[in-house]
Scaffold this motif. Sequence first.
Motif, PDB file in Angstrom:
ATOM      1  N   GLY A  49      41.216  46.263  53.483  1.00  0.00           N
ATOM      2  CA  GLY A  49      41.742  47.393  52.738  1.00  0.00           C
ATOM      3  C   GLY A  49      41.112  47.560  51.367  1.00  0.00           C
ATOM      4  N   LEU A  50      41.090  48.802  50.898  1.00  0.00           N
ATOM      5  CA  LEU A  50      40.641  49.159  49.546  1.00  0.00           C
ATOM      6  C   LEU A  50      41.687  50.067  48.921  1.00  0.00           C
ATOM      7  N   GLY A  51      41.787  50.024  47.598  1.00  0.00           N
ATOM      8  CA  GLY A  51      42.777  50.887  46.967  1.00  0.00           C
ATOM      9  C   GLY A  51      42.696  50.901  45.469  1.00  0.00           C
ATOM     10  N   LEU A  52      43.843  51.134  44.835  1.00  0.00           N
ATOM     11  CA  LEU A  52      43.969  51.193  43.386  1.00  0.00           C
ATOM     12  C   LEU A  52      44.938  50.106  42.927  1.00  0.00           C
ATOM     13  N   ALA A  53      44.630  49.502  41.780  1.00  0.00           N
ATOM     14  CA  ALA A  53      45.496  48.469  41.211  1.00  0.00           C
ATOM     15  C   ALA A  53      45.805  48.808  39.761  1.00  0.00           C
ATOM     16  N   VAL A  54      47.034  48.525  39.351  1.00  0.00           N
ATOM     17  CA  VAL A  54      47.466  48.693  37.968  1.00  0.00           C
ATOM     18  C   VAL A  54      47.970  47.339  37.482  1.00  0.00           C
ATOM     19  N   ASN A  55      47.526  46.928  36.298  1.00  0.00           N
ATOM     20  CA  ASN A  55      47.852  45.601  35.776  1.00  0.00           C
ATOM     21  C   ASN A  55      48.544  45.710  34.419  1.00  0.00           C
ATOM     22  N   LYS A  56      49.609  44.920  34.252  1.00  0.00           N
ATOM     23  CA  LYS A  56      50.265  44.757  32.949  1.00  0.00           C
ATOM     24  C   LYS A  56      50.212  43.279  32.579  1.00  0.00           C
ATOM     25  N   LEU A  64      40.275  44.637  46.745  1.00  0.00           N
ATOM     26  CA  LEU A  64      39.755  44.491  48.106  1.00  0.00           C
ATOM     27  C   LEU A  64      40.683  43.504  48.801  1.00  0.00           C
ATOM     28  N   LYS A  65      41.354  43.963  49.857  1.00  0.00           N
ATOM     29  CA  LYS A  65      42.378  43.143  50.501  1.00  0.00           C
ATOM     30  C   LYS A  65      41.971  42.782  51.925  1.00  0.00           C
TER      31      LYS A  65
END
Length: 228
Positions: free
Chosen positions: A143-150, A191-192
């Motif tokens: 899988g591919l996608g978007l990630a948001v990090n805090k 990348l999962k």
Amino acid sequence: MKKLLITIAFFIYIGNLNAQIKFGVRSGTGIYFDLLNVNILSPKDDGSLIGSETSIYGNPLPRANDIKNHKVYTDFGFSQELFAKWKDKNEVSFSFTYIKEPRAYNDLAELYWGQNEDHREIYYQLVYSHKYWEKKKFSLQVGLGLAVNKFYVSRAVYGISQDQNGNFFISGTDYYTTGKNPKEFDWGFPLKLQYNYNISKNAALGLQSNVIYLLGLGINHVTLTPTL
């Protein structure tokens, strides 16, 4: 009449699609490899990550060598994931990951040496995955996608002043949590890989790996998480 037939066909299609969609939950606790010191695919290090290498008394800071030697930290984290799957090969997932990262104090006056700061990271990920391989009860999807990090750091802070004789004075000791503004995040791309042993059509044991790239920071984490 033509419009009516098109409308009926559309709703039949939506109904069949809904019947094919399966929803599920995955959760797990795994190992997170912190690669920030390694600088993989990150901008060229200008030395700002290291900063001061010694305390005000001339002793090497506990984590100065970790940065210079590109140390990889390992931490444990918890992940919760909701997913929707259709046609048995396509999946969209939304996940929440919480990682607690104890790090040695680096304070310049050596007041807290031997203790740990509390570093915490939270990831939100939206990923599309496709099953590329399946054999008997085993399967692999990518899988591919978007990630948001805090990112948050809780630590004790204080002021340091020096008189004309070279003596140091500590003032204003306080404990607080730092981090970006609540409306500010770091963005990136995960990348999962999900490797499953399918117990049944509705249950599976798996091993999930994530490689997370954050814009301006490079590959920040590689994760390895058993899932159910």
